[in-house]
Design a protein around this motif. Sequence first.
Motif, PDB file in Angstrom:
ATOM      1  N   LEU A  16      27.783  66.294  58.716  1.00  0.00           N
ATOM      2  CA  LEU A  16      28.633  65.114  58.621  1.00  0.00           C
ATOM      3  C   LEU A  16      29.667  65.282  57.503  1.00  0.00           C
ATOM      4  CD1 LEU A  16      28.576  62.290  60.078  1.00  0.00           C
ATOM      5  CD2 LEU A  16      27.698  61.409  57.922  1.00  0.00           C
ATOM      6  N   LEU A  17      29.174  65.753  56.348  1.00  0.00           N
ATOM      7  CA  LEU A  17      30.068  65.960  55.213  1.00  0.00           C
ATOM      8  C   LEU A  17      31.145  66.981  55.534  1.00  0.00           C
ATOM      9  CD1 LEU A  17      27.725  65.890  52.092  1.00  0.00           C
ATOM     10  CD2 LEU A  17      29.638  64.363  52.607  1.00  0.00           C
ATOM     11  N   LEU A  18      30.693  68.077  56.161  1.00  0.00           N
ATOM     12  CA  LEU A  18      31.630  69.148  56.523  1.00  0.00           C
ATOM     13  C   LEU A  18      32.726  68.620  57.460  1.00  0.00           C
ATOM     14  CD1 LEU A  18      29.591  72.380  56.918  1.00  0.00           C
ATOM     15  CD2 LEU A  18      32.044  72.330  56.424  1.00  0.00           C
ATOM     16  N   THR A  19      32.292  67.833  58.451  1.00  0.00           N
ATOM     17  CA  THR A  19      33.262  67.276  59.400  1.00  0.00           C
ATOM     18  C   THR A  19      34.280  66.418  58.669  1.00  0.00           C
ATOM     19  OG1 THR A  19      31.327  67.032  60.787  1.00  0.00           O
ATOM     20  CG2 THR A  19      33.393  66.162  61.662  1.00  0.00           C
ATOM     21  N   MET A  20      33.786  65.628  57.701  1.00  0.00           N
ATOM     22  CA  MET A  20      34.687  64.752  56.962  1.00  0.00           C
ATOM     23  C   MET A  20      35.721  65.569  56.178  1.00  0.00           C
ATOM     24  SD  MET A  20      32.163  61.725  55.760  1.00  0.00           S
ATOM     25  CE  MET A  20      33.126  61.128  54.401  1.00  0.00           C
ATOM     26  N   VAL A  21      35.222  66.633  55.512  1.00  0.00           N
ATOM     27  CA  VAL A  21      36.128  67.487  54.729  1.00  0.00           C
ATOM     28  C   VAL A  21      37.198  68.083  55.641  1.00  0.00           C
ATOM     29  CG1 VAL A  21      36.305  69.639  53.443  1.00  0.00           C
ATOM     30  CG2 VAL A  21      34.481  68.022  52.901  1.00  0.00           C
ATOM     31  N   LEU A  22      36.741  68.597  56.799  1.00  0.00           N
ATOM     32  CA  LEU A  22      37.687  69.209  57.750  1.00  0.00           C
ATOM     33  C   LEU A  22      38.714  68.180  58.216  1.00  0.00           C
ATOM     34  CD1 LEU A  22      35.553  71.556  60.018  1.00  0.00           C
ATOM     35  CD2 LEU A  22      37.452  72.165  58.530  1.00  0.00           C
ATOM     36  N   ALA A  23      38.235  66.976  58.543  1.00  0.00           N
ATOM     37  CA  ALA A  23      39.127  65.921  59.039  1.00  0.00           C
ATOM     38  C   ALA A  23      40.196  65.610  57.993  1.00  0.00           C
ATOM     39  CB  ALA A  23      38.330  64.669  59.364  1.00  0.00           C
ATOM     40  N   ILE A  24      39.756  65.483  56.747  1.00  0.00           N
ATOM     41  CA  ILE A  24      40.707  65.155  55.673  1.00  0.00           C
ATOM     42  C   ILE A  24      41.735  66.281  55.512  1.00  0.00           C
ATOM     43  CG2 ILE A  24      40.938  64.814  53.168  1.00  0.00           C
ATOM     44  CD1 ILE A  24      38.205  63.295  53.361  1.00  0.00           C
TER      45      ILE A  24
ATOM     46  N   LYS B 128      21.802  67.347  58.937  1.00  0.00           N
ATOM     47  CA  LYS B 128      22.693  66.413  59.632  1.00  0.00           C
ATOM     48  C   LYS B 128      23.729  65.851  58.662  1.00  0.00           C
ATOM     49  CE  LYS B 128      20.478  64.596  63.731  1.00  0.00           C
ATOM     50  NZ  LYS B 128      19.582  63.568  64.239  1.00  0.00           N
ATOM     51  N   ILE B 129      23.240  65.543  57.461  1.00  0.00           N
ATOM     52  CA  ILE B 129      24.159  65.011  56.444  1.00  0.00           C
ATOM     53  C   ILE B 129      25.204  66.067  56.089  1.00  0.00           C
ATOM     54  CG2 ILE B 129      24.320  64.326  54.003  1.00  0.00           C
ATOM     55  CD1 ILE B 129      21.903  62.674  54.351  1.00  0.00           C
ATOM     56  N   LEU B 130      24.725  67.322  55.998  1.00  0.00           N
ATOM     57  CA  LEU B 130      25.616  68.430  55.670  1.00  0.00           C
ATOM     58  C   LEU B 130      26.728  68.559  56.720  1.00  0.00           C
ATOM     59  CD1 LEU B 130      25.141  70.305  53.196  1.00  0.00           C
ATOM     60  CD2 LEU B 130      24.721  72.114  54.876  1.00  0.00           C
TER      61      LEU B 130
ATOM     62  N   MET C 173      12.624  65.891  57.468  1.00  0.00           N
ATOM     63  CA  MET C 173      13.449  65.791  56.264  1.00  0.00           C
ATOM     64  C   MET C 173      14.534  66.868  56.233  1.00  0.00           C
ATOM     65  SD  MET C 173      13.681  63.777  53.794  1.00  0.00           S
ATOM     66  CE  MET C 173      14.534  63.627  52.264  1.00  0.00           C
ATOM     67  N   LYS C 174      14.132  68.093  56.607  1.00  0.00           N
ATOM     68  CA  LYS C 174      15.094  69.207  56.632  1.00  0.00           C
ATOM     69  C   LYS C 174      16.218  68.928  57.636  1.00  0.00           C
ATOM     70  CE  LYS C 174      14.182  73.929  55.456  1.00  0.00           C
ATOM     71  NZ  LYS C 174      13.530  75.163  55.865  1.00  0.00           N
ATOM     72  N   ILE C 175      15.782  68.447  58.837  1.00  0.00           N
ATOM     73  CA  ILE C 175      16.772  68.150  59.879  1.00  0.00           C
ATOM     74  C   ILE C 175      17.728  67.073  59.377  1.00  0.00           C
ATOM     75  CG2 ILE C 175      17.064  67.185  62.206  1.00  0.00           C
ATOM     76  CD1 ILE C 175      14.349  68.425  62.891  1.00  0.00           C
ATOM     77  N   PHE C 176      17.184  66.091  58.706  1.00  0.00           N
ATOM     78  CA  PHE C 176      17.983  64.987  58.175  1.00  0.00           C
ATOM     79  C   PHE C 176      19.054  65.516  57.213  1.00  0.00           C
ATOM     80  CE2 PHE C 176      18.460  61.365  55.155  1.00  0.00           C
ATOM     81  CZ  PHE C 176      19.071  60.504  56.061  1.00  0.00           C
ATOM     82  N   LYS C 177      18.594  66.423  56.339  1.00  0.00           N
ATOM     83  CA  LYS C 177      19.517  67.005  55.346  1.00  0.00           C
ATOM     84  C   LYS C 177      20.659  67.766  56.033  1.00  0.00           C
ATOM     85  CE  LYS C 177      17.430  67.746  50.845  1.00  0.00           C
ATOM     86  NZ  LYS C 177      16.636  68.706  50.088  1.00  0.00           N
TER      87      LYS C 177
END
Length: 254
Positions: free
Chosen positions: A11-19, A7-9, A1-5
């Motif tokens: 992913l979100l960070l990458t999206m913010v950076l990309a934008i 990973k989402i983090l 569960m921790k690893i999953f969280k």
Amino acid sequence: MKIFKSKILVLLLTMVLAITFVGCGKINTMSRIKKNNKVVMGTNAEFPPFEYRNDKGEVDGFDPAMAKEIAKELGVELVIEDMAFDSLLNALSSGKIDFVAAGMSVTPERLENCDFSESYYTASQMIIVRKDNTEIKGRDDLKGKKLGVQEGTTGDLEASEIENAEVNRFKKAIDAVLDLKNGKIDAVILDASPAKVFVEKNDDLMILDEELTNEEYAIAVRKGDKEFLEVINKVIRDLKASGKYDELVKQYIE
Ligand code: ARG
């Protein structure tokens, strides 16, 4: 569960950076002009009377004079970048310059890559020949002939449509004129005003009466640069309304 969280983090960070990076790619011209306290005009100073080098070696002419008014309206310094005509629109998109003032005609192809101001001058492509030539009297006689043009101009487009013509492309229109004088080519296709300037200095040459095109000169800005374009259009309108436009035409063109 921790690893999953986590990973989402990530992913979100990458999206913010990309934008953020995509956002940076878009140049905010107005704030850049204000921040740098200068506005950068791109031109090709091989096109008298619209742009040329004066005795002091500075870029002078109708377009720089108009550009000075744009800088004045913005309250910033005018910087002029002189480059090959066919690299102006790339320099504009990449942000090397803020606008193009180069006797540039509005064409459908160019409109795909930039926006244009209101027209500030009506022009046409003309044919220059040697006076002693007996064959070329108009466009129809250019078929199969050796033609000279400035690379990437509307004169180039026009010449390229003439059946079986050999189109010689030059970085400077004056070099095409010189090759016409020494017999290497049969005719030059060039805008009326610079054609007049070059022919006045060479009494072995003449301009034919036929107008090959009808074109409008306008200032080019980056696509979507609305606020900046409005400033430019205001300057063009004010110049026309105040009579200053006519003064500039008299000073440079007539
Ligand atoms: N009007 C023509 C065009 O738009 C030629 C402009 C050339 N201008 C210059 N500064 N060399 O293609």
